[in-house]
Design a protein around this motif. Structure first.
Motif, PDB file in Angstrom:
ATOM      1  N   SER A 148       0.829  -1.202   0.000  1.00  0.00           N
ATOM      2  CA  SER A 148       0.000   0.000   0.000  1.00  0.00           C
ATOM      3  C   SER A 148       0.872   1.263   0.000  1.00  0.00           C
ATOM      4  CB  SER A 148      -0.927   0.003   1.223  1.00  0.00           C
ATOM      5  OG  SER A 148      -1.786   1.125   1.213  1.00  0.00           O
ATOM      6  N   PRO A 149       0.762   2.079  -1.059  1.00  0.00           N
ATOM      7  CA  PRO A 149       0.014   1.900  -2.290  1.00  0.00           C
ATOM      8  C   PRO A 149       0.411   0.601  -3.004  1.00  0.00           C
ATOM      9  CG  PRO A 149       0.795   4.161  -2.125  1.00  0.00           C
ATOM     10  CD  PRO A 149       1.467   3.396  -1.034  1.00  0.00           C
ATOM     11  N   ASN A 150      -0.582  -0.021  -3.609  1.00  0.00           N
ATOM     12  CA  ASN A 150      -0.369  -1.337  -4.177  1.00  0.00           C
ATOM     13  C   ASN A 150       0.235  -1.244  -5.580  1.00  0.00           C
ATOM     14  OD1 ASN A 150      -0.529  -4.172  -4.309  1.00  0.00           O
ATOM     15  ND2 ASN A 150      -2.512  -4.086  -5.342  1.00  0.00           N
ATOM     16  N   ASN A 151       1.051  -2.207  -5.889  1.00  0.00           N
ATOM     17  CA  ASN A 151       1.636  -2.342  -7.222  1.00  0.00           C
ATOM     18  C   ASN A 151       1.046  -3.609  -7.844  1.00  0.00           C
ATOM     19  OD1 ASN A 151       3.300  -2.576  -9.473  1.00  0.00           O
ATOM     20  ND2 ASN A 151       5.142  -3.082  -8.316  1.00  0.00           N
ATOM     21  N   PRO A 152       0.337  -3.538  -8.972  1.00  0.00           N
ATOM     22  CA  PRO A 152       0.366  -2.477  -9.980  1.00  0.00           C
ATOM     23  C   PRO A 152      -0.806  -1.503  -9.956  1.00  0.00           C
ATOM     24  CG  PRO A 152      -0.612  -4.414 -10.944  1.00  0.00           C
ATOM     25  CD  PRO A 152      -0.312  -4.760  -9.498  1.00  0.00           C
ATOM     26  N   THR A 153      -1.697  -1.601  -9.001  1.00  0.00           N
ATOM     27  CA  THR A 153      -2.939  -0.821  -9.075  1.00  0.00           C
ATOM     28  C   THR A 153      -2.752   0.636  -8.684  1.00  0.00           C
ATOM     29  OG1 THR A 153      -3.573  -1.471  -6.821  1.00  0.00           O
ATOM     30  CG2 THR A 153      -4.311  -2.888  -8.638  1.00  0.00           C
ATOM     31  N   GLY A 154      -1.763   0.946  -7.847  1.00  0.00           N
ATOM     32  CA  GLY A 154      -1.427   2.327  -7.518  1.00  0.00           C
ATOM     33  C   GLY A 154      -2.171   2.941  -6.357  1.00  0.00           C
ATOM     34  N   ASN A 155      -3.182   2.261  -5.829  1.00  0.00           N
ATOM     35  CA  ASN A 155      -4.035   2.862  -4.800  1.00  0.00           C
ATOM     36  C   ASN A 155      -3.627   2.457  -3.391  1.00  0.00           C
ATOM     37  OD1 ASN A 155      -5.106   0.187  -5.703  1.00  0.00           O
ATOM     38  ND2 ASN A 155      -6.504   0.514  -3.987  1.00  0.00           N
ATOM     39  N   ASP A 156      -3.936   3.346  -2.433  1.00  0.00           N
ATOM     40  CA  ASP A 156      -3.789   2.998  -1.018  1.00  0.00           C
ATOM     41  C   ASP A 156      -4.846   1.961  -0.644  1.00  0.00           C
ATOM     42  OD1 ASP A 156      -1.642   4.597  -0.047  1.00  0.00           O
ATOM     43  OD2 ASP A 156      -2.935   6.362  -0.094  1.00  0.00           O
ATOM     44  N   LEU A 157      -4.470   1.001   0.169  1.00  0.00           N
ATOM     45  CA  LEU A 157      -5.443   0.067   0.732  1.00  0.00           C
ATOM     46  C   LEU A 157      -6.123   0.717   1.926  1.00  0.00           C
ATOM     47  CD1 LEU A 157      -3.361  -3.245   0.634  1.00  0.00           C
ATOM     48  CD2 LEU A 157      -4.972  -2.376  -1.072  1.00  0.00           C
ATOM     49  N   ILE A 174       2.852  -8.376   6.733  1.00  0.00           N
ATOM     50  CA  ILE A 174       3.910  -7.683   6.005  1.00  0.00           C
ATOM     51  C   ILE A 174       3.264  -6.573   5.189  1.00  0.00           C
ATOM     52  CG2 ILE A 174       5.882  -7.935   4.475  1.00  0.00           C
ATOM     53  CD1 ILE A 174       5.966  -9.832   6.895  1.00  0.00           C
ATOM     54  N   LEU A 175       3.615  -5.328   5.481  1.00  0.00           N
ATOM     55  CA  LEU A 175       3.043  -4.183   4.770  1.00  0.00           C
ATOM     56  C   LEU A 175       4.150  -3.501   3.974  1.00  0.00           C
ATOM     57  CD1 LEU A 175       0.706  -2.272   4.156  1.00  0.00           C
ATOM     58  CD2 LEU A 175       1.250  -1.032   6.263  1.00  0.00           C
ATOM     59  N   ASP A 176       4.089  -3.622   2.670  1.00  0.00           N
ATOM     60  CA  ASP A 176       5.087  -3.036   1.781  1.00  0.00           C
ATOM     61  C   ASP A 176       4.678  -1.601   1.445  1.00  0.00           C
ATOM     62  OD1 ASP A 176       6.921  -2.388  -0.200  1.00  0.00           O
ATOM     63  OD2 ASP A 176       6.839  -4.369  -1.129  1.00  0.00           O
ATOM     64  N   GLU A 177       5.472  -0.644   1.923  1.00  0.00           N
ATOM     65  CA  GLU A 177       5.194   0.776   1.700  1.00  0.00           C
ATOM     66  C   GLU A 177       6.204   1.406   0.736  1.00  0.00           C
ATOM     67  OE1 GLU A 177       2.975   2.213   5.819  1.00  0.00           O
ATOM     68  OE2 GLU A 177       5.083   2.751   5.520  1.00  0.00           O
ATOM     69  N   ALA A 178       6.590   0.677  -0.287  1.00  0.00           N
ATOM     70  CA  ALA A 178       7.590   1.175  -1.234  1.00  0.00           C
ATOM     71  C   ALA A 178       7.201   2.518  -1.841  1.00  0.00           C
ATOM     72  CB  ALA A 178       7.808   0.146  -2.347  1.00  0.00           C
ATOM     73  N   TYR A 179       5.889   2.761  -1.984  1.00  0.00           N
ATOM     74  CA  TYR A 179       5.415   3.976  -2.648  1.00  0.00           C
ATOM     75  C   TYR A 179       4.739   4.960  -1.691  1.00  0.00           C
ATOM     76  CZ  TYR A 179       6.230   0.913  -6.616  1.00  0.00           C
ATOM     77  OH  TYR A 179       6.818   0.059  -7.518  1.00  0.00           O
ATOM     78  N   ASN A 180       4.885   4.749  -0.404  1.00  0.00           N
ATOM     79  CA  ASN A 180       4.170   5.571   0.568  1.00  0.00           C
ATOM     80  C   ASN A 180       4.551   7.043   0.515  1.00  0.00           C
ATOM     81  OD1 ASN A 180       4.351   6.656   3.733  1.00  0.00           O
ATOM     82  ND2 ASN A 180       2.401   5.695   3.182  1.00  0.00           N
ATOM     83  N   SER A 183       2.090   9.131  -1.301  1.00  0.00           N
ATOM     84  CA  SER A 183       0.715   9.051  -0.822  1.00  0.00           C
ATOM     85  C   SER A 183       0.455  10.082   0.271  1.00  0.00           C
ATOM     86  CB  SER A 183       0.439   7.646  -0.279  1.00  0.00           C
ATOM     87  OG  SER A 183      -0.795   7.584   0.389  1.00  0.00           O
ATOM     88  N   GLU A 184      -0.806  10.445   0.423  1.00  0.00           N
ATOM     89  CA  GLU A 184      -1.203  11.334   1.509  1.00  0.00           C
ATOM     90  C   GLU A 184      -1.463  10.546   2.797  1.00  0.00           C
ATOM     91  OE1 GLU A 184      -1.097  14.617   1.102  1.00  0.00           O
ATOM     92  OE2 GLU A 184      -0.459  14.194  -0.947  1.00  0.00           O
ATOM     93  N   ALA A 185      -1.540   9.240   2.685  1.00  0.00           N
ATOM     94  CA  ALA A 185      -1.797   8.394   3.860  1.00  0.00           C
ATOM     95  C   ALA A 185      -0.552   8.311   4.729  1.00  0.00           C
ATOM     96  CB  ALA A 185      -2.227   6.997   3.420  1.00  0.00           C
ATOM     97  N   PRO A 186      -0.691   8.416   6.038  1.00  0.00           N
ATOM     98  CA  PRO A 186       0.479   8.299   6.916  1.00  0.00           C
ATOM     99  C   PRO A 186       1.037   6.883   6.904  1.00  0.00           C
ATOM    100  CG  PRO A 186      -1.546   8.392   8.215  1.00  0.00           C
ATOM    101  CD  PRO A 186      -1.935   8.675   6.797  1.00  0.00           C
ATOM    102  N   SER A 187       2.348   6.781   7.082  1.00  0.00           N
ATOM    103  CA  SER A 187       3.001   5.478   7.155  1.00  0.00           C
ATOM    104  C   SER A 187       2.578   4.741   8.421  1.00  0.00           C
ATOM    105  CB  SER A 187       4.517   5.664   7.141  1.00  0.00           C
ATOM    106  OG  SER A 187       5.171   4.461   7.493  1.00  0.00           O
ATOM    107  N   PHE A 188       2.628   3.422   8.345  1.00  0.00           N
ATOM    108  CA  PHE A 188       2.347   2.599   9.523  1.00  0.00           C
ATOM    109  C   PHE A 188       3.564   2.489  10.434  1.00  0.00           C
ATOM    110  CE2 PHE A 188      -1.728   1.380   7.887  1.00  0.00           C
ATOM    111  CZ  PHE A 188      -2.417   0.859   8.977  1.00  0.00           C
ATOM    112  N   LEU A 189       4.658   3.177  10.113  1.00  0.00           N
ATOM    113  CA  LEU A 189       5.825   3.145  10.993  1.00  0.00           C
ATOM    114  C   LEU A 189       5.475   3.632  12.392  1.00  0.00           C
ATOM    115  CD1 LEU A 189       8.843   4.386   8.824  1.00  0.00           C
ATOM    116  CD2 LEU A 189       8.177   2.054   9.416  1.00  0.00           C
ATOM    117  N   GLU A 190       4.583   4.608  12.466  1.00  0.00           N
ATOM    118  CA  GLU A 190       4.208   5.141  13.774  1.00  0.00           C
ATOM    119  C   GLU A 190       3.342   4.178  14.578  1.00  0.00           C
ATOM    120  OE1 GLU A 190       0.625   8.092  12.361  1.00  0.00           O
ATOM    121  OE2 GLU A 190       2.661   8.561  11.672  1.00  0.00           O
ATOM    122  N   GLU A 191       2.980   3.046  13.969  1.00  0.00           N
ATOM    123  CA  GLU A 191       2.141   2.050  14.646  1.00  0.00           C
ATOM    124  C   GLU A 191       2.943   0.819  15.090  1.00  0.00           C
ATOM    125  OE1 GLU A 191      -0.947   2.721  15.276  1.00  0.00           O
ATOM    126  OE2 GLU A 191      -1.258   4.449  13.953  1.00  0.00           O
TER     127      GLU A 191
END
Length: 346
Positions: A148-157, A174-180, A183-191
């Protein structure tokens, strides 16, 4: 959630890792090093690099707001993907669950490690249901993969579904944030402190513009990072890569400018693509690429190749019939792409 020992392969849990010369001596005051069978000539490249990359991790920790002990660095994110299979999945016995479509290396690593890979199809909006993923899991499911954002769809989950999965799944998420970064969505690192079963992947290849140096990041609990560090190659990140990454971290302001520009260019491309006769449907993107459904993906892909422009044909991927994946380039590259497609005869 199951304990980390229950999730880890027994042989890995008991494994005594290889101890390199640089693991055993961690000081900085010595002037003569005769412990690692190195060649004394050709400084500084004759010396082995820091096997744990502490200088790099300390700088990275300040930007990511995560303690260095929660960071694993690898030869691209692909190393971390492979390591989680090797650490937690018993070949021929355990399985993993993943959304479909998504990044293809998850399944490749599963196949290499002889681990069953269970796909759960996304819906028409490229979103997933936590309940469906949980229903696909059983007692031998060690990990669930999300991007999330997902590859190849491009959208945030959907964040609510990710959180539900983290709360209810007994294994690792496992949450892959390669494209975070795009994105306007905050990273899950803070979680990370909230969810001990969370592993977050990020990379230097996208927003940081460093695909060539092959540096991936994994963030997780200290115990999970310890297991990944135990089974990695002793010197998995070379000195040149560490030096280049440190240099990039010192000019973080430039990366922020790149990201801002690429998001503006994404908006430009999306608007221009929506006007093209060959465009059937635009899919919203939170990444540095977007997915577009066209009249004939194979013909348009081949046409662009003939014009010296390469995009990604995703026609054969689940839910992506007649879709192209287009990476955002410079304004000149983007303009030339649009100009070339305007000349395409539908």
């Amino acid at each position: 959630m199951k304990t980390l020992q229950e999730l880890t392969r027994p042989n890995i849990w008991k494994l005594k890792p290889y101890s390199s010369a640089r693991d055993e001596y961690k000081g900085v005051t010595a002037s003569i090093f005769l412990d690692a069978n190195e060649n004394p000539y050709n400084m500084p490249h004759n010396r082995y690099p820091d096997p744990m990359q502490w200088d790099l991790k300390k700088l990275l920790a300040k930007i990511k707001k995560v303690a260095p002990e929660h960071i694993f660095l690898g030869n691209g994110s692909d190393e971390a993907i492979d390591l989680v299979f090797r650490a937690f999945c018993e070949p021929g016995i355990d399985n993993v669950v993943a959304i479909d479509p998504t990044y293809g290396m998850y399944q490749v690593c599963a196949d290499v490690n002889n681990v069953e890979y269970r796909k759960v199809l996304l819906d028409d909006n490229f979103q997933f249901s936590a309940d469906q993923l949980l229903a696909a899991a059983d007692d031998h499911t060690k990990m669930i993969f999300l991007c999330s954002p997902n590859n190849p769809t491009g959208n945030d989950l959907l964040r609510s579904e990710i959180e539900k999965l983290l709360k209810e799944f007994e294994g690792l998420v496992i949450l892959d944030e390669a494209y975070n970064d795009f994105s306007e969505a905050p990273s899950f690192l803070e979680e990370l402190d909230k969810y001990p079963n969370l592993i977050v992947f990020q990379t230097f290849s996208k927003a940081w513009g460093c695909a060539a140096i092959r540096l991936g990041m994994a963030f997780a609990s200290v115990d999970i990072i310890g297991i990944l560090s135990k089974i990695k190659y002793p010197y998995n990140v070379n000195q040149l890569t560490q030096q280049q990454a440190i240099a990039m971290l010192h000019k973080y302001y430039e990366i922020e400018r790149w990201v801002k520009t690429l998001k503006e260019e994404r908006d430009y491309l999306e608007e221009e693509f929506s006007k093209l006769p060959c465009t059937v449907k635009m899919f919203p993107s939170d990444a540095n690429f977007f997915l577009v459904k066209v009249t004939d993906a194979v013909k348009i892909y081949n046409y662009l190749v003939g014009e010296g422009i390469i995009v990604r044909n995703r026609h054969s991927i689940s839910l992506c019939c007649n879709c192209l994946r287009v990476t955002v380039g410079t304004r000149v590259e983007n303009y030339n792409l649009i100009a070339t497609l305007k000349k395409y005869q539908v």
